[in-house]
Design an enzyme around this catalytic site. Structure first.
Site, short mmCIF file in Angstrom:
data_model
loop_
_atom_site.label_atom_id
_atom_site.label_comp_id
_atom_site.label_asym_id
_atom_site.label_seq_id
_atom_site.Cartn_x
_atom_site.Cartn_y
_atom_site.Cartn_z
N ARG A 1 74.98 93.27 20.59
CA ARG A 1 74.08 93.92 19.62
C ARG A 1 74.30 95.58 19.77
NH1 ARG A 1 68.39 91.97 20.77
NH2 ARG A 1 69.40 90.03 21.21
N ARG B 1 69.10 97.91 15.91
CA ARG B 1 68.00 98.50 15.49
C ARG B 1 67.70 99.86 16.28
NH1 ARG B 1 62.73 95.00 14.72
NH2 ARG B 1 64.04 93.55 15.70
N ARG C 1 69.92 99.74 6.88
CA ARG C 1 69.32 98.44 6.52
C ARG C 1 68.05 98.66 5.72
NH1 ARG C 1 65.10 95.56 7.44
NH2 ARG C 1 65.12 93.54 8.28
N ASP D 1 75.46 87.50 11.40
CA ASP D 1 74.57 86.64 12.21
C ASP D 1 75.08 85.39 12.58
OD1 ASP D 1 71.30 86.56 12.47
OD2 ASP D 1 71.86 84.77 12.00
N TYR E 1 68.93 75.72 15.95
CA TYR E 1 68.08 76.15 14.98
C TYR E 1 68.29 75.39 13.66
CZ TYR E 1 68.28 80.94 17.15
OH TYR E 1 68.23 81.73 18.14
#
Lengths: 362, 362
Positions: free
Chosen positions: B33, B37, B46, B83, B160
């Protein structure tokens, strides 16, 4: 009081025999969080009490919910209904439960000044409600099965004390571990003294076995686990008086994520290790070499599956242990790898307990 | 396209050399990552894109955020910004991100009828945006460092797909594992075929190394991990084409909680294993015997501590590996044990990368 109450013979001492690795007529079973929200009778008592903490701090209500699962299921042990955070609460941190969230503390322990204020609470005043609960439960239990007392581990209690509640990443205490290790050790030393006094007081009040919950040890890297979690578990195992002869209370060290450390934990002096579901009981037995009893370790989520699947998984865990233990079931206490959850079906819990007894009965 | 693009010589091939366990001038480092962010420039892109998914599905914007950490830090590899759930999204499940929550699917996979509808997506139509992103990034990266492509593991994607999003306890898929194992295997077979096709397509589009993220394998009991997670990781390692000679793309199997299974993973045929921080690199090196490269494994939470504490922990991880590797740093890719988080300080990330390079430089 300096001696635990004289034990009348237990009607069912299977649990204590298993912890001593003596022969048993069946594998004993109890379940972490067996007194809990999945039971409608528990929810009724909690509603009557008004809050979780009011219930935990009232010895009669704590006794009531402790006995509820015993009245419903043929469990082989009772466990004191309480919270792991009673000790830091008694140290003055102000435990509370925000609606829909986990436990929180009004005051955190982050600075040297915070640490300097910490002291071991007096067990028969500040934590008298716990000891009274033990005494009431022992009386009401009337020697049907043994009563387990418990405490959070020093590391796990320190997690909540430093973070001020639960945490996703334990950022503050992990930063303290690498930036200010002496401050964290100062916290852990006083908490360890308090945990030992707390477990000893529960034993003297009547608890017949003692479990330490190291819920958060597994979030640490190995070198930090050994320094900040394991070291204090070993200290408890070494220093905690457990009595002699008939009134000996075996010590169980349970840890989520303790799989990598079973050899070291088995050498701690504790009588038993509780393990979660990420290690197989067969491997745990092989690695600990019969030096300790083992407790566990069905994945609690299995209880969401059908009763036949629950039975199959319980049989697998039982036999996994027995095969590694030379064909004998001695030295195994069946349990989950972690606690029961509110959404679980009480009938499924019953099916699990029955399966353990049926499959392991001689 | 059936051949990956011809590789010009890389300006920095340290990462690929480490994965091949060849001598390196310093231990290469990238961070899971690393495009994320915690970087203000990421947050700006973003905001421009409007949403995470709009950014991930736009090859130019995906390229922009992929390169941002490379422009800021001397990282030794880039990783495709995407993702892990693109594959089930392309299978028609309808990926979306609810504000303030994790990823969710509009449709779940729970019944045999749901399973029957699953098919391997076409990589150059339904997942063309990913392959275009790989091509754009390779062009813009201009051979500064290698580009890593990636996929979620079959088990992790199935988590998921069955749960319909993230989960605290994975109750539905764990119940399926013990109640309807053949249904879960049917899901995992088609997902495994899709993952292999997806990684192969990324390689052919230009990815120079490939990583599988088995984020949730560690939530399983060992017998279920071996049946539902490990088995499909091995299948990927065995079946995935990685090219030959200069265009070979090494395969890295990363798994949170894979510590108990390192021997088995090392025998899978993968070139490298990524490990989390709950196993020491020294132990991982001893247990895998040099058969694979190792990637990891600083606890990401360490980045909340001071730069000097970060440096000390990085040095410890580097030396832990080197001591177990006969004094050599070859075969180690430095990384975190899991991804960076939004609240981390970019200056601390820089201090970590500098410490790894400074301490490991020959």
């Amino acid at each position: 009081m300096t001696q635990p109450p004289q034990n009348a013979p237990l009607q069912n001492d299977t649990f204590l025999r298993a912890l001593r690795r003596e022969p048993v007529p069946h594998t004993p079973v109890w379940l972490m969080r067996q007194a809990g929200r999945y039971l409608p009778e528990y929810r009724a008592t909690r509603a009557k009490a008004g809050s979780f903490l009011a219930m935990a701090k009232n010895p009669e209500l704590a006794c009531e919910v402790t006995l509820q699962p015993l009245d419903r299921y043929p469990l082989d042990a009772a466990i004191l209904f309480s919270d792991i955070l009673t000790v830091p609460d008694a140290m003055g941190l102000g435990l509370y439960f925000a609606e829909g969230e986990g436990p929180k503390f009004e005051r955190t322990v982050r600075t040297d000044a915070d640490v300097a204020k910490l002291a071991v609470p007096d067990m028969e005043t500040e934590l008298r409600y716990v000891m009274d609960a033990v005494r009431v439960i022992r009386r009401e239990l009337a020697d049907r099965v043994p009563l387990i007392g418990f405490s959070g581990s020093p590391w796990t209690l320190a997690c909540y004390m430093v973070e001020g509640g639960g945490s996703d990443d334990f950022a503050r205490i992990k930063a303290m571990a690498v930036e200010a290790p002496q401050r964290l050790h100062a916290i852990l030393r006083v908490v360890t003294d308090a945990v030992i006094a707390y477990l000893d007081a529960q034993h003297l009040a009547g608890a017949q076995a003692l479990q330490v919950f190291d819920t958060w040890g597994g979030v640490l890297s190995p070198h930090l686990y050994r320094e900040f979690s394991l070291r204090y578990l070993v200290e408890i195992a070494q220093r905690l008086p457990r009595g002699e002869g008939e009134s000996t209370a075996p010590l169980i060290l349970f840890g989520k994520g303790n799989g990598p450390y079973l050899e070291e934990l088995a050498a701690s002096g504790a009588e038993a290790l509780g393990v979660d579901w990420t290690v197989s009981l067969g491997e745990a037995r092989r690695r600990t070499g019969g030096r300790v009893a083992l407790q566990g370790n069905l994945d609690p989520t299995t209880l969401y599956a059908s009763p036949s699947a629950i039975r199959a998984e319980a049989v697998r865990a039982l036999d996994d242990y027995a095969v590694a233990n030379g064909g004998s079931r001695d030295g195994h206490v069946f349990n989950l790898g972690h606690g029961l959850s509110p959404g679980m079906d009480p009938a499924h819990v019953g099916a699990l307990i029955e399966a353990v007894h049926a499959h392991s009965r001689r």
